[in-house]
Design a protein around this motif. Structure first.
Motif, PDB file in Angstrom:
ATOM      1  N   ASN A 188       0.875  -1.160   0.000  1.00 23.92           N
ATOM      2  CA  ASN A 188       0.000   0.000   0.000  1.00 23.92           C
ATOM      3  C   ASN A 188       0.920   1.220   0.000  1.00 23.92           C
ATOM      4  O   ASN A 188       1.670   1.449   0.948  1.00 23.92           O
ATOM      5  CB  ASN A 188      -0.865  -0.032   1.271  1.00 23.92           C
ATOM      6  N   TYR A 189       0.853   1.976  -1.094  1.00 25.67           N
ATOM      7  CA  TYR A 189       1.789   3.084  -1.285  1.00 25.67           C
ATOM      8  C   TYR A 189       1.086   4.367  -0.855  1.00 25.67           C
ATOM      9  O   TYR A 189       0.393   5.020  -1.645  1.00 25.67           O
ATOM     10  CB  TYR A 189       2.170   3.118  -2.762  1.00 25.67           C
ATOM     11  N   LEU A 190       1.239   4.694   0.411  1.00 25.05           N
ATOM     12  CA  LEU A 190       0.492   5.809   0.977  1.00 25.05           C
ATOM     13  C   LEU A 190       0.956   7.157   0.430  1.00 25.05           C
ATOM     14  O   LEU A 190       2.149   7.370   0.216  1.00 25.05           O
ATOM     15  CB  LEU A 190       0.661   5.811   2.497  1.00 25.05           C
ATOM     16  N   GLY A 191      -0.019   8.020   0.256  1.00 18.90           N
ATOM     17  CA  GLY A 191       0.305   9.410  -0.055  1.00 18.90           C
ATOM     18  C   GLY A 191       0.624  10.083   1.270  1.00 18.90           C
ATOM     19  O   GLY A 191      -0.224  10.716   1.876  1.00 18.90           O
ATOM     20  N   ASP A 192       1.863   9.882   1.725  1.00 24.29           N
ATOM     21  CA  ASP A 192       2.213  10.351   3.070  1.00 24.29           C
ATOM     22  C   ASP A 192       3.317  11.394   2.998  1.00 24.29           C
ATOM     23  O   ASP A 192       4.096  11.562   3.922  1.00 24.29           O
ATOM     24  CB  ASP A 192       2.677   9.161   3.931  1.00 24.29           C
ATOM     25  N   TRP A 193       3.424  12.067   1.874  1.00 28.99           N
ATOM     26  CA  TRP A 193       4.499  13.042   1.690  1.00 28.99           C
ATOM     27  C   TRP A 193       4.003  14.112   0.741  1.00 28.99           C
ATOM     28  O   TRP A 193       3.082  13.883  -0.027  1.00 28.99           O
ATOM     29  CB  TRP A 193       5.724  12.328   1.105  1.00 28.99           C
TER      30      TRP A 193
END
Ligand code: ARG
Length: 601
Positions: A188-193
């Motif tokens: 799961n490639y989170l949009g965390d940036w």
């Protein structure tokens, strides 16, 4: 039974039948219809020796209604008259325990499998492999490695339907590759940036609450984000502050990173629980934040060398106009990275780590250009594995809202599905009272409804989200499939006097004489092909269609192929066995679609 003994049971049944040649790519001990197709190919080749068994095998298709298998003769380009070739096959044909009949009709030869063999082999195979949850699986992907990325929501932003579709389709593909023997790693490639975290940091000072954060991080961060965005719209200073904060994060300033780290962690914890309700799991939660600088820099260097970079007031753009992919920003003026660059670096790192044979990105069609851009860039950079990347896309969902308004969080979607379903079930008071745990059951059926609606048509189609339609028990819906499964599962509870069933070898399948029973068995036999096709097409709709066909076939058999009230106990047992095999296969198909089949409702 252990793997050894069950495989050898099927093998020994096959060994007692007329011998067949081997055909590469087939696995009769997992998909016994393969044997019937080989038997057909063998007959045809005996009459038409210029063909090979493998060639003919590949031309054996499922027949239209009432026919098991069909061959279209012209596809073999034999020259001469089709009628003459057909006549040769008919003249030479000798019925045996595999194939009982062949009929010639224009360009086609229609074959009928021997019914007792069909029942015995298919039901034994379903029975044995289902015990290990392996019916339908094959080993074609053994030794191959897939990395699959899906869901990938953005922290502090809404979880939209695009993320929901990615989650549903991604889970299905994960299961499908595993069922085809692949070694699968799901991420799961989170949009965390990104700059939004600068904004949240600024906003959190004014609107943040540690207490709210602990309670529901996803919701609280979203609320802060909405508020600070409104501020930013009025006061440009806010944006400037946010950008400089994000710059500090990118530079690795620990004081700028502490809160961010906690927000991320709490959001992930919350998501894990929600995905679990959807029956979805990830091997790793990664994210844009974890992509190293190194490869992002190298990409820029390399593309500059190749003369593909334009400078636009300090920002770096890659020019892909030659490939009809426009221009795209790779690096901002202030040096901070962006979405595209992180995807390039991320792909390289994943290849270094996993050496995958294939990597799939399950992302909506709105990002078609973005994905083709970064696939292209990797290819231009000379990575020979760039052609192992695949974008599995899908269309839009229109009009998903709850009764309270637009849904922005995953838990709202789940809650609404459960509550609409709950209301629906309450309409039938008598039935409702007999359900032990109506809350749980309605949540499970509600989720099934959402998933089936989502996977019922080709991925690329847009569709209208419609709670009433998807949660009805009538028509081709998720609740209908769960009901079909529950009805099959209830057979053992309702007929204890038939249990335990004798071992497979002692059940008299010759007592199964109804055409509708045969239809069911044949469908069960075709399930391994459904799993293979799903891998080729990446389309869940084929599996959904199969589940409905099977459920319809069962529902038309209930009246004639009765269990309760059948006075011949051996016959009742044979029928029960058929239905229990059907239960196992319907259950397997639902699980492949990431749905948990219910035992009661
Ligand atoms: N977080 C992105 C979004 O919500 C989706 C990420 C898709 N995957 C990727 N590797 N770009 O739009």
């Amino acid at each position: 039974a252990t793997a050894e003994t069950s495989l050898s049971l099927i093998s020994s049944l096959i060994a007692n039948l007329p011998p067949l040649p081997q055909v590469p790519g087939t696995e009769p001990e997992r998909a016994v219809l393969d044997s019937f197709r080989i038997a057909i190919a063998k007959f045809v080749v005996e009459a038409l020796p210029s063909l090979t068994v493998e060639q003919v095998y590949n031309g054996v298709d499922y027949g239209k209604k009432g026919v098991d298998f069909t061959i279209a003769l012209p596809r073999f380009r034999l020259g001469g008259k089709v009628d003459e070739h057909a006549k040769k096959v008919l003249d030479k044909f000798q019925p045996d325990d595999w194939i009982e009949n062949v009929v010639h009709d224009k360009n086609f030869l229609h074959f009928t499998c021997r019914t007792p063999t069909l029942f015995r082999l298919i039901l034994s195979q379903v029975h044995d492999l289902s015990q290990k949850s392996e019916y339908g699986t094959n080993t074609s992907g053994n030794g191959k490695k897939l990395v699959i990325e899906f869901s990938s929501p953005n922290i502090a932003k809404s979880f939209h339907v695009g993320h929901l579709r990615s989650t549903i389709i991604g889970a299905f593909l994960t299961n499908t590759y595993k069922a085809n023997g692949w070694d699968v790693t799901s991420v799961n490639y989170l949009g965390d940036w990104g700059t939004q975290f600068g904004l949240i940091a600024v906003g959190f000072e004014k609107y943040g609450s540690e207490e709210e954060l602990e309670k529901d991080a996803i919701k609280h961060l979203y609320d802060v984000y909405v508020k600070v965005n409104a501020d930013a719209a009025e006061n440009p200073d806010v944006k400037v502050q946010a950008a400089s904060f994000f710059k500090r994060m990118e530079d690795g300033d620990e004081s700028a990173l502490v809160n961010w780290r906690k927000w991320r962690e709490l959001s992930v914890q919350k998501y894990i629980g929600e995905y679990e309700r959807l029956n979805v799991k990830f091997d790793h939660y990664i994210g844009e934040s974890l992509v190293g600088k190194e490869w992002q820099d190298k990409a820029l260097e390399k593309l500059t060398e190749m003369n593909l970079i334009d400078d636009h007031e300090g920002a770096k753009l890659v020019n892909l106009e030659k490939y009809k992919m426009g221009k795209a920003v790779l690096r901002k003026k202030d040096g901070t990275s962006i979405y595209l660059t992180r995807d390039i670096g991320g792909a390289i790192e994943r290849y270094e780590k996993y050496k995958f044979d294939k990597m799939i990105y399950v992302v909506g069609a709105q990002q078609d250009l973005h994905l083709s851009q970064f696939f292209k860039i990797l290819e231009l950079m000379g990575f020979d594995w760039a052609n192992r990347l695949e974008h599995v896309n899908f269309g839009m969902v229109l009009g998903m809202s709850t009764r309270k308004g637009t849904a922005v969080f995953l838990n709202e979607i789940i809650k609404e599905a459960a509550s609409v379903m709950h209301d629906q079930m309450k309409k039938n008071e008598e039935k409702y009272k007999s359900v032990e745990n109506p809350e749980e059951v309605s949540q499970e059926i509600g989720i099934t409804g959402v998933k089936i609606q989502d996977m019922a048509a080709k991925r690329i189609n847009n569709y209208n989200f419609n709670w009433d339609r998807m949660l009805s028990f009538e028509g081709d819906t998720g609740p209908y499939l769960q009901y079909a499964h529950v009805r099959l599962a209830s057979l053992t509870r309702k007929n204890p006097e038939l249990l335990p069933l004798p071992p497979p070898g002692q059940i008299d399948t010759s007592l199964l004489t109804e055409p509708s029973a045969r239809d069911i068995a044949f469908l069960l036999g075709s399930y391994p092909d459904v799993v293979k096709t799903a891998l080729k097409t990446h389309e869940p709709s084929g599996v959904v269609t199969f589940a409905f066909r099977l459920s319809h076939a069962i529902s038309s058999a209930w009246e004639t192929v009765i269990v309760k009230g059948e006075s011949d106990i051996e016959k009742a047992r044979a029928r029960m066995w058929l239905y229990l095999c059907a239960r196992d296969v319907l259950g397997a198909a639902l699980r492949l679609l990431s749905i948990r089949p219910l035992e009661r409702m």
